[in-house]
Design an enzyme around this catalytic site. Structure first.
Site, PDB file in Angstrom:
ATOM      1  N   GLU A   1      14.775 -15.448  -0.416  1.00 59.66           N
ATOM      2  CA  GLU A   1      15.210 -16.548   0.444  1.00 59.66           C
ATOM      3  C   GLU A   1      14.164 -17.656   0.517  1.00 59.66           C
ATOM      4  O   GLU A   1      14.485 -18.792   0.880  1.00 59.66           O
ATOM      5  CB  GLU A   1      15.465 -16.039   1.862  1.00 59.66           C
ATOM      6  CG  GLU A   1      16.622 -15.063   1.995  1.00 59.66           C
ATOM      7  CD  GLU A   1      16.711 -14.505   3.413  1.00 59.66           C
ATOM      8  OE1 GLU A   1      16.040 -15.079   4.302  1.00 59.66           O
ATOM      9  OE2 GLU A   1      17.431 -13.517   3.622  1.00 59.66           O
TER      10      GLU A   1
ATOM     11  N   ASP B   1       0.835  -1.194   0.000  1.00 62.00           N
ATOM     12  CA  ASP B   1       0.000   0.000   0.000  1.00 62.00           C
ATOM     13  C   ASP B   1       0.879   1.257   0.000  1.00 62.00           C
ATOM     14  O   ASP B   1       1.889   1.313   0.703  1.00 62.00           O
ATOM     15  CB  ASP B   1      -0.890  -0.016   1.246  1.00 62.00           C
ATOM     16  CG  ASP B   1      -1.844   1.159   1.300  1.00 62.00           C
ATOM     17  OD1 ASP B   1      -2.680   1.276   0.384  1.00 62.00           O
ATOM     18  OD2 ASP B   1      -1.759   1.945   2.255  1.00 62.00           O
TER      19      ASP B   1
END
Length: 560
Positions: free
Chosen positions: A275, A226
Site C-alpha cells: 500500500e 527477526d
C-alpha cells in the site's frame, strides 16, 4: 575525524535520489548497523541514534544503498534489545522518536534507505501484555496471547514439553501466581525474559499490523524480521523426543521453527507494505534446513529477501562455494527473488577471524587464528561475494577488516547465552565491540566516554582515520569495490553465473563482460588474463596474456 555530519542535499533531491532506482533491493548492498557499537554522541559509552545520524555521510561515501539498524526499541536489554517492551518507542539509551525521525530524514537526504528490525516471535517480559497476563492469572484472556500451559508431573513441576531454549536449558519457565503458589509455565524459545507470542490469537496479528504501519508512516524503507522462521508452533506443541536440540537446528523442520503457517502471516504483511510507495521491503532472518525451504519465504506475494545462512557458513573452499552458489541461485530463480550473500553479522564470529582458523569450527569461534591469513581470505571473500548476482550485506566494521575480539574478560561479557550453560557458545560479544573511527582517543573516536565493551590495544590502526586514503587498505578496497559494482552493469542484479574452467581450488565465472576469479588455495595459480583488471584483493602480475593470482586472492576483470 570529525563527528559532525557533512552537508546533505536538500530534501527535495533526497526523495528523488532514494526513489529513482526501480527494484533497488534486487542488487542492493545493505549495511548492518549495531547501534550500541557504531557511534556514541553523548559520551555515555553506548552508541545511539544520533551517533548513527552523524556517521551517515561515511556510509554514503562507502557506497552502500541502505542501512539496517538492529533494535533500538524500548527494552530492558536482557538480549541487547531483542526483548522489546514497547515497539513504538525508542529506548532512552539510544535517544527518542525525534532522533529516529531525524535519522530517517537525513538518510533519505543522502540517498540512503533505512531498514529497521522487527521482533515478532517474542516480546520482553516487561511488555504490557505479558505483565497483565501474569497479574490476571490462569484462564485469563491475556494469557492466551502467549503460550501458557500447566506443567506435567504430580504437582505440575515439570515443563509442558521437552523443548529446549536456544540459549540453553528448558524453553519453559514456571511462574508464581498472584496468590503466591507455583503455577503455569510459559514458553520462551530464547531467554526467559523473552516470552513467545501465540500467533494463533487474533490480537497478536492485529498488534503487529499496527506496528508495521506506525514505522511505515515514520518513513522507514523496510523491515528485517527477526526469527522469521518462528512465530507459528506445531499444533499441540508436541515433544521433540531428543536432547541437544541445538544440534538439529538447520537440519530438520522443528515443531517450533519453519512451520508452514508463517507464510499466511507474511502474505498479510505484504499486502500492507504494497500500500505504501517507495518500494519498501521485508528481509527474513529465516534459519531453515535448506536454501530451498528458504525460498518459500520470498515467493512473489510474501517477503522480498531472506538471509542466505548456508552461504555464511560455507568454508573458504572452491568446491563448497560453487555448490552453495548454484543451489542458492537455483532455489531463488523459480520464485523470482534475488539471492542474498552475507559473510558476517552480530551473531557470528567475524569472517576475518573465522577464515583465520581451520575449517569445521563453526560460526562462533574463540580462537584468534592466523590474523594475516584471515584478513587475506576475508578480503578475497568480500570481492567474491560482491561479484555474485543479487543483494549483499555488510556488517559494520568488516570494511575495516576487524577481527573478532576473542579475549574479552569474562566479567565484561553481556551475551545472555554466555550465562546459560548448555545454549549457544555465548561469545557473540566478540563481534559487537565498538568500531574504531580514529587512531587515538578514549574509544578511538567511538565517543568521549569509553565504550560499553573494551576495545583492544591497537584498534586505532584499524580505524577509519588510519585506513582512509591508504592505498591497499581494506576500507579503500571496499570503497572501490562498491563503486565498481554500482557502475558495472554486469554486477549485482541477475540470477545466474557462467562457470569457467579453472584449476582445482579456484572459483571462476563470467557475467557478460565481467569475470571473477577467486583462488581459495594456499598457492599462486596461473590464469588467463581475462581483460582489463578492475580490482584485486591482492597483488597480481600479468605477463603475455597470463595472470599470476596469489594465494587467497580474488580478481575482477572486464572485457569492456
Amino acid at each position: 575525524m570529525s563527528q559532525q555530519p557533512s552537508a546533505a542535499p536538500a530534501p527535495t533531491s533526497a526523495v528523488a535520489t532514494v526513489s529513482e532506482r526501480h527494484d533497488w533491493w534486487r542488487d542492493a548492498v545493505i549495511y548492518q548497523v549495531y547501534p550500541r557499537s557504531f557511534a556514541d554522541s553523548n559520551g555515555d559509552g553506548m552508541g545511539d541514534l544520533e551517533g548513527v545520524r552523524t556517521r551517515l555521510p561515511y556510509l554514503r561515501d562507502l557506497g552502500v544503498d541502505a542501512v539496517w539498524l538492529s533494535p533500538f526499541y524500548a527494552s530492558p536489554q536482557a538480549d541487547a534489545g531483542y526483548d522489546v517492551a514497547d515497539y513504538r518507542a525508542v529506548d532512552p539509551m539510544f535517544g527518542t522518536l525525534l532522533d529516529a525521525d531525524a535519522l530517517i530524514r537525513d538518510a533519505h537526504a543522502l540517498g540512503l534507505r533505512i531498514i529497521v528490525d522487527l521482533v515478532p516471535n517474542h516480546s520482553s517480559d516487561q511488555y504490557e501484555w505479558f505483565k497483565r497476563a501474569l497479574a490476571e492469572g490462569p484462564g485469563s484472556p491475556s494469557r492466551d496471547r502467549y503460550h501458557f500451559r500447566p506443567g506435567k508431573g504430580k504437582n505440575g513441576e515439570l515443563p509442558p514439553n521437552d523443548w529446549e531454549s536456544i540459549f540453553g536449558g528448558p524453553a519453559w519457565t514456571r511462574v508464581t501466581e498472584p496468590d503466591g503458589t507455583p503455577g503455569e509455565w510459559y514458553l520462551h524459545l530464547f531467554a526467559p525474559e523473552q516470552p513467545d507470542f501465540n500467533w494463533e490469537h487474533p490480537a497478536v496479528g492485529d498488534e503487529f499490523r499496527s506496528i508495521l504501519r506506525f514505522w511505515l508512516d515514520m518513513g522507514v524503507d523496510g523491515f528485517r524480521i527477526d526469527v522469521a522462521h518462528g512465530m507459528v508452533k506445531a499444533e499441540g506443541l508436541p515433544d521433540l523426543g531428543s536432547h541437544e536440540q541445538l544440534k538439529l537446528l538447520g537440519n530438520d523442520v522443528m515443531p517450533f521453527f519453519d512451520q508452514d503457517g508463517v507464510h499466511a502471516i507474511y502474505r498479510q504483511w505484504r499486502r500492507i507494505l504494497d500500500e505504501y510507495s517507495g518500494e519498501r521491503i521485508f528481509v527474513a532472518e529465516a534459519w531453515t534446513p535448506t536454501v530451498e525451504r528458504t525460498a518459500n519465504y520470498v515467493r512473489p506475494d510474501e517477503l522480498h529477501q531472506a538471509f542466505n545462512f548456508q552461504y555464511l557458513g560455507t568454508h573458504w573452499d572452491a568446491e563448497e562455494l560453487r555448490t552453495v552458489i548454484d543451489r542458492t541461485l537455483d532455489a531463488m530463480r523459480p520464485v523470482g527473488a534475488p539471492a542474498t550473500w552475507v559473510l558476517s553479522n552480530h551473531d557470528v564470529t567475524r569472517h576475518a577471524t573465522r577464515f583465520a582458523n581451520p575449517a569445521g569450527l563453526g560460526t562462533q569461534i574463540r580462537l584468534a587464528g592466523d590474523r594475516e591469513l584471515g584478513l587475506r581470505r576475508a578480503r578475497a571473500a568480500t570481492l567474491l561475494m560482491l561479484a555474485l548476482p543479487g543483494s549483499a550485506y555488510v556488517y559494520q566494521g568488516e570494511e575495516l577488516g576487524l577481527p573478532d575480539v576473542v579475549d574479552l574478560p569474562d566479567e565484561v561479557r553481556q551475551d545472555p547465552a554466555y550465562f546459560r550453560g548448555a545454549g549457544q557458545d555465548g561469545f557473540r560479544d566478540g563481534c559487537r565491540v565498538p568500531i574504531p573511527w580514529t587512531r587515538e582517543g578514549s574509544s578511538y573516536g567511538f565517543g568521549d566516554g569509553g565504550s560499553w565493551l573494551p576495545q583492544p590495544a591497537g584498534w586505532g590502526e584499524l580505524s577509519v582515520e588510519a585506513q582512509t586514503g591508504e592505498p591497499g587498505s581494506t576500507l579503500e578496497l571496499y570503497r572501490e569495490a562498491l563503486a565498481v559494482r554500482r557502475s558495472t552493469a554486469d554486477l549485482g542484479a541477475g540470477d545466474a553465473v557462467e562457470w569457467l574452467r579453472a584449476p582445482e581450488g579456484v572459483v571462476a565465472f563470467r557475467r557478460g563482460d565481467f569475470v571473477c576469479v577467486a583462488n581459495t588455495t594456499g598457492e599462486s595459480v596461473a590464469m588467463p588474463a581475462y581483460g582489463r583488471v578492475l580490482l584485486a584483493s591482492g597483488e597480481i602480475t600479468e605477463t603475455a596474456g597470463e595472470a599470476k593470482v596469489p594465494a587467497d586472492t580474488t580478481v575482477w576483470w572486464t572485457r569492456a
